[in-house]
Design an enzyme around this catalytic site. Structure first.
Site, PDB file in Angstrom:
ATOM      1  N   VAL A  12       0.803  -1.225   0.000  1.00  0.00           N
ATOM      2  CA  VAL A  12       0.000   0.000   0.000  1.00  0.00           C
ATOM      3  C   VAL A  12       0.838   1.279   0.000  1.00  0.00           C
ATOM      4  O   VAL A  12       0.585   2.216  -0.769  1.00  0.00           O
ATOM      5  CB  VAL A  12      -1.022  -0.044   1.165  1.00  0.00           C
ATOM      6  CG1 VAL A  12      -0.337  -0.222   2.499  1.00  0.00           C
ATOM      7  CG2 VAL A  12      -1.877   1.204   1.195  1.00  0.00           C
ATOM      8  N   ALA A  76      10.008  -3.257   7.207  1.00  0.00           N
ATOM      9  CA  ALA A  76      11.240  -2.876   7.895  1.00  0.00           C
ATOM     10  C   ALA A  76      11.901  -4.113   8.516  1.00  0.00           C
ATOM     11  O   ALA A  76      11.228  -5.086   8.837  1.00  0.00           O
ATOM     12  CB  ALA A  76      10.927  -1.841   8.968  1.00  0.00           C
ATOM     13  N   SER A 128       5.584  10.069   7.035  1.00  0.00           N
ATOM     14  CA  SER A 128       4.435   9.978   7.933  1.00  0.00           C
ATOM     15  C   SER A 128       3.159  10.378   7.223  1.00  0.00           C
ATOM     16  O   SER A 128       3.170  11.190   6.308  1.00  0.00           O
ATOM     17  CB  SER A 128       4.627  10.882   9.147  1.00  0.00           C
ATOM     18  OG  SER A 128       3.473  10.801   9.967  1.00  0.00           O
ATOM     19  N   GLY A 129       2.088   9.783   7.658  1.00  0.00           N
ATOM     20  CA  GLY A 129       0.775  10.142   7.104  1.00  0.00           C
ATOM     21  C   GLY A 129       0.006   8.933   6.623  1.00  0.00           C
ATOM     22  O   GLY A 129      -1.095   9.069   6.099  1.00  0.00           O
ATOM     23  N   LYS A 183      11.631  10.736  12.690  1.00  0.00           N
ATOM     24  CA  LYS A 183      10.350  10.049  12.443  1.00  0.00           C
ATOM     25  C   LYS A 183       9.956   9.219  13.665  1.00  0.00           C
ATOM     26  O   LYS A 183       8.785   9.159  14.053  1.00  0.00           O
ATOM     27  CB  LYS A 183      10.470   9.150  11.206  1.00  0.00           C
ATOM     28  CG  LYS A 183       9.295   8.185  10.987  1.00  0.00           C
ATOM     29  CD  LYS A 183       7.987   8.923  10.747  1.00  0.00           C
ATOM     30  CE  LYS A 183       6.828   8.110  10.225  1.00  0.00           C
ATOM     31  NZ  LYS A 183       6.531   6.833  10.715  1.00  0.00           N
ATOM     32  N   HIS A 186       8.623  11.546  16.188  1.00  0.00           N
ATOM     33  CA  HIS A 186       7.269  11.934  15.747  1.00  0.00           C
ATOM     34  C   HIS A 186       6.250  10.898  16.226  1.00  0.00           C
ATOM     35  O   HIS A 186       5.205  11.232  16.789  1.00  0.00           O
ATOM     36  CB  HIS A 186       7.222  12.052  14.211  1.00  0.00           C
ATOM     37  CG  HIS A 186       5.828  12.072  13.653  1.00  0.00           C
ATOM     38  ND1 HIS A 186       5.066  10.927  13.510  1.00  0.00           N
ATOM     39  CD2 HIS A 186       5.038  13.093  13.267  1.00  0.00           C
ATOM     40  CE1 HIS A 186       3.876  11.258  13.040  1.00  0.00           C
ATOM     41  NE2 HIS A 186       3.833  12.559  12.876  1.00  0.00           N
ATOM     42  N   ASN A 187       6.555   9.636  16.000  1.00  0.00           N
ATOM     43  CA  ASN A 187       5.609   8.584  16.406  1.00  0.00           C
ATOM     44  C   ASN A 187       5.452   8.538  17.922  1.00  0.00           C
ATOM     45  O   ASN A 187       4.360   8.307  18.431  1.00  0.00           O
ATOM     46  CB  ASN A 187       6.067   7.221  15.880  1.00  0.00           C
ATOM     47  CG  ASN A 187       5.817   7.082  14.389  1.00  0.00           C
ATOM     48  OD1 ASN A 187       5.761   8.076  13.669  1.00  0.00           O
ATOM     49  ND2 ASN A 187       5.677   5.871  13.914  1.00  0.00           N
ATOM     50  N   GLU A 190       3.226  11.224  18.881  1.00  0.00           N
ATOM     51  CA  GLU A 190       1.865  10.803  18.494  1.00  0.00           C
ATOM     52  C   GLU A 190       1.245   9.921  19.590  1.00  0.00           C
ATOM     53  O   GLU A 190       0.079  10.096  19.969  1.00  0.00           O
ATOM     54  CB  GLU A 190       1.976  10.054  17.161  1.00  0.00           C
ATOM     55  CG  GLU A 190       0.728   9.392  16.641  1.00  0.00           C
ATOM     56  CD  GLU A 190       1.057   8.551  15.394  1.00  0.00           C
ATOM     57  OE1 GLU A 190       1.786   9.014  14.497  1.00  0.00           O
ATOM     58  OE2 GLU A 190       0.576   7.395  15.331  1.00  0.00           O
TER      59      GLU A 190
HETATM   60  P1  NBP Z   1       4.634  -3.976   4.266  1.00  0.00           P
HETATM   61  O1  NBP Z   1       5.382  -3.474   5.417  1.00  0.00           O
HETATM   62  O2  NBP Z   1       3.458  -4.853   4.493  1.00  0.00           O
HETATM   63  O3  NBP Z   1       5.662  -4.730   3.295  1.00  0.00           O
HETATM   64  C1  NBP Z   1       5.228  -5.408   2.157  1.00  0.00           C
HETATM   65  C2  NBP Z   1       6.211  -5.235   1.026  1.00  0.00           C
HETATM   66  O4  NBP Z   1       7.497  -5.742   1.388  1.00  0.00           O
HETATM   67  C3  NBP Z   1       5.786  -6.004  -0.214  1.00  0.00           C
HETATM   68  O5  NBP Z   1       6.092  -5.231  -1.337  1.00  0.00           O
HETATM   69  C4  NBP Z   1       6.644  -7.252  -0.131  1.00  0.00           C
HETATM   70  O6  NBP Z   1       6.844  -7.891  -1.372  1.00  0.00           O
HETATM   71  C5  NBP Z   1       7.924  -6.651   0.368  1.00  0.00           C
HETATM   72  N1  NBP Z   1       8.897  -7.633   0.851  1.00  0.00           N
HETATM   73  C6  NBP Z   1       8.906  -8.367   1.992  1.00  0.00           C
HETATM   74 BR1  NBP Z   1       7.556  -8.395   3.207  1.00  0.00          BR
HETATM   75  N2  NBP Z   1       9.980  -9.135   2.125  1.00  0.00           N
HETATM   76  C7  NBP Z   1      10.724  -8.880   1.032  1.00  0.00           C
HETATM   77  C8  NBP Z   1      11.963  -9.384   0.574  1.00  0.00           C
HETATM   78  N3  NBP Z   1      12.671 -10.241   1.308  1.00  0.00           N
HETATM   79  N4  NBP Z   1      12.414  -8.937  -0.598  1.00  0.00           N
HETATM   80  C9  NBP Z   1      11.721  -8.057  -1.329  1.00  0.00           C
HETATM   81  N5  NBP Z   1      10.527  -7.531  -0.952  1.00  0.00           N
HETATM   82  C10 NBP Z   1      10.035  -7.953   0.223  1.00  0.00           C
HETATM   83  O7  NBP Z   1       4.176  -2.756   3.319  1.00  0.00           O
HETATM   84  P2  NBP Z   1       3.578  -1.314   3.691  1.00  0.00           P
HETATM   85  O8  NBP Z   1       2.510  -1.394   4.720  1.00  0.00           O
HETATM   86  O9  NBP Z   1       3.283  -0.677   2.380  1.00  0.00           O
HETATM   87  O10 NBP Z   1       4.806  -0.555   4.359  1.00  0.00           O
HETATM   88  C11 NBP Z   1       6.037  -0.389   3.689  1.00  0.00           C
HETATM   89  C12 NBP Z   1       7.007   0.295   4.626  1.00  0.00           C
HETATM   90  O11 NBP Z   1       6.499   1.584   4.957  1.00  0.00           O
HETATM   91  C13 NBP Z   1       7.206  -0.430   5.955  1.00  0.00           C
HETATM   92  O12 NBP Z   1       8.536  -0.314   6.362  1.00  0.00           O
HETATM   93  C14 NBP Z   1       6.317   0.333   6.904  1.00  0.00           C
HETATM   94  O13 NBP Z   1       6.753   0.235   8.240  1.00  0.00           O
HETATM   95  C15 NBP Z   1       6.447   1.729   6.356  1.00  0.00           C
HETATM   96  N6  NBP Z   1       5.346   2.626   6.679  1.00  0.00           N
HETATM   97  C16 NBP Z   1       4.066   2.194   6.664  1.00  0.00           C
HETATM   98  C17 NBP Z   1       3.035   3.066   6.951  1.00  0.00           C
HETATM   99  C18 NBP Z   1       1.619   2.603   6.912  1.00  0.00           C
HETATM  100  O14 NBP Z   1       0.737   3.400   7.284  1.00  0.00           O
HETATM  101  N7  NBP Z   1       1.328   1.391   6.449  1.00  0.00           N
HETATM  102  C19 NBP Z   1       3.325   4.400   7.241  1.00  0.00           C
HETATM  103  C20 NBP Z   1       4.633   4.826   7.209  1.00  0.00           C
HETATM  104  C21 NBP Z   1       5.631   3.928   6.923  1.00  0.00           C
HETATM  105  P3  NBP Z   1       5.846  -9.066  -1.855  1.00  0.00           P
HETATM  106  O15 NBP Z   1       4.674  -8.345  -2.449  1.00  0.00           O
HETATM  107  O16 NBP Z   1       6.645  -9.783  -2.859  1.00  0.00           O
HETATM  108  O17 NBP Z   1       5.507  -9.870  -0.663  1.00  0.00           O
END
Ligand code: NBP
Length: 478
Positions: A12, A76, A128-129, A183, A186-187, A190
């Site tokens: 996402v 992460a 963030s957001g 960041k 920030h959290n 929050e």
């Molecule tokens: P996720 O944190 O759920 O990660 C899913 C993604 O990671 C997919 O694209 C997946 O690929 C990939 N992936 C994984 Br899991 N293992 C992998 C590997 N070994 N090699 C390559 N790709 C791999 O996604 P998200 O919720 O979009 O968050 C992404 C980042 O942004 C995270 O670090 C999160 O903490 C951060 N974040 C999230 C938010 C939020 O509100 N969700 C806000 C701010 C920051 P696949 O499709 O092949 O499984």
């Protein structure tokens, strides 16, 4: 090669960021380990701008103009290292890897150092957001080298949220992990904000005797004043919501065990290492843990508490007004603590973070966005060396005016048996900071008694020890 920027990791957050870049006219290379996700993004949103889908890491890297700018948006932890290991060998000197995930700042320091040795810029970037922010404009906190920001800043600033005065909510925070550190704080802030709001709600409910719909109105009115913020706004929305299945207030049908993903805990753990009291954040993390301690709570349910009846009429209204004061003052304290933590980390790691700029980029896009942050920005702009927000003239006056009602609210909470760890800890911090003398003098005496840890005196330079086990004479130890 045609893509100005690339995003790998199209869950996402990554998809929405890629769409945000494309909507701003940038050509975006997109890649995901599981290629079906890349295709799904193109199928559903390909018409929104210029995307260059890539099935392999090699094709992805080849589609990027040099110096390459490659954003990693994967889970992460280990996945981030796996992706770095996969892509770094395909890159050239001067290329940039931007990690937009929620990495721990110490991981970012390690990764930045390792990649710097290979001539690659590693830019740990706080974003963030949530998913909405990623699509419509997040608050962006990039770390990494000055040089990388020159090539990257304009791109990031183009997709960032805009503060009310039109400034992009993105700035170069400082070298290596400064962005991810900020960041994390920030959290943490929050967490503290949410806890303080929860306590205000609890007091209005239990002590003022208001129903959720009425409390929603109170929060709506607060949102037109100095507490104007995204979190206050959504609080009113949540409190006004009725559960469709039962017809009861939504807040009454939700299980009262708050969950956490861990960034609040990281903030507190790091603050302990830096020796900076962030009691507002600490109490917020502990309060979530306590709420989820089902067994302990069940075991303690029968313990006695006070039997105060709720207030009514004008008394309740006067109390509600005092809760606004207590909430505001406690909020100032928890932000003051957060900024102290940023200052301490800056000194520890040599980051030279501009405290006012941090407030500036939190005015939009992120979860703690609030009118209040412009005041913090202005306070640090007026005095970049401000030791604490509480020393800013404007905040000092406001908190000074709030202190009586704040004490009154905490005392009332205690009398009614309503837990207010956030309000109470903030008040204790305020009183601790302003105290002429602290009982730490006694603590030093005890430490010298049992461990010969020595002490300093108020009237003379030097380090001293009293011969507690002997004739209790004093000797100088330095
Ligand atoms: P996720 O944190 O759920 O990660 C899913 C993604 O990671 C997919 O694209 C997946 O690929 C990939 N992936 C994984 Br899991 N293992 C992998 C590997 N070994 N090699 C390559 N790709 C791999 O996604 P998200 O919720 O979009 O968050 C992404 C980042 O942004 C995270 O670090 C999160 O903490 C951060 N974040 C999230 C938010 C939020 O509100 N969700 C806000 C701010 C920051 P696949 O499709 O092949 O499984």
């Amino acid at each position: 090669a045609t893509a100005q920027i690339g995003v790998t990791g199209l869950a996402v957050m990554g998809s929405n960021l890629a769409r945000n870049f494309a909507r701003h006219g940038h050509t975006v290379a997109v890649h995901n380990r599981t290629t079906a996700k890349t295709q799904a993004l193109i199928d559903e949103h390909g018409h929104e701008g210029n995307f260059v889908p890539a099935e392999s890491p090699e094709a992805f890297v080849a589609s990027l103009v040099k110096p390459r700018r490659l954003i990693i948006m994967v889970k992460a932890g280990d996945p981030t290292d796996a992706v770095i290991d996969e892509f770094a060998p395909l890159l050239d000197e001067g290329d940039m890897i931007i990690d937009g995930g929620n990495a721990h700042f110490l991981d970012t320091r390690r990764r930045e150092k390792a990649l710097r040795e290979r001539g690659i810029h590693f830019v740990g970037t706080g974003i963030s957001g949530g998913e909405e922010g990623a699509l419509h404009g997040p608050s962006i906190m990039p770390g990494g080298s000055e040089e990388s920001y020159k090539a990257l800043g304009p791109l990031l600033e183009s997709i960032a949220a805009k503060a009310p005065d039109g400034t992009p909510c993105c700035t170069h925070i400082g070298p290596d992990a400064a962005g991810h550190f900020v960041k994390m704080v920030h959290n943490g802030i929050e967490y503290a904000d949410m806890q303080l709001i929860a306590e205000a709600y609890d007091l209005l409910r239990t002590v003022a005797g208001y129903e959720p719909a009425r409390i929603a109105e109170v929060f709506r009115s607060w949102n037109t004043g100095r507490l104007d913020s995204y979190l206050i706004e959504i609080t009113a929305e949540v409190l006004a919501h009725t559960d469709a299945a039962t017809g009861r207030p939504f807040v009454d049908v939700v299980a009262d065990a708050a969950e956490q993903k861990g960034t609040g805990r990281w903030t507190v753990q790091t603050a302990l290492d830096l020796g900076v009291p962030v009691s507002g954040i600490g109490e917020a993390v502990f309060a979530r843990s306590l709420s989820g301690s089902t067994g302990l709570r069940a075991a303690a349910r029968g313990l006695p508490g006070p039997e105060g009846a709720a207030l009514s009429g004008e008394e309740a209204e006067a109390f509600a007004a005092r809760v606004e004061e207590a909430l505001y003052a406690s909020k100032v304290v928890s932000y003051a603590q957060g900024w102290n933590m940023i200052g301490a980390a800056g000194a520890e790691y040599g980051w030279d973070i501009d405290p006012g700029a941090v407030a500036g980029i939190w005015r939009g896009g992120c979860i703690i966005r609030a009118a209040f942050l412009d005041r913090i920005r202005a306070a640090f702009a007026a005095d970049p060396a401000l030791p604490t927000l509480l020393a800013d003239k404007g905040f000092a006056e406001e908190v000074g005016r709030a202190q009586e009602p704040w004490r009154e609210v905490v005392a009332t909470a205690v009398r009614h048996g309503v837990p207010t760890p956030g309000f109470s800890a903030a008040l204790a911090y305020y009183d601790g900071l302003r105290a002429e003398r602290l009982p730490a003098a006694l603590t030093q005496g005890q430490r010298d008694f049992f461990g010969a840890h020595t002490y300093r005196r108020t009237d003379r330079e030097g380090s001293f020890h009293t011969l507690w086990g002997g004739d209790r004479s004093e000797e100088r130890t330095d």
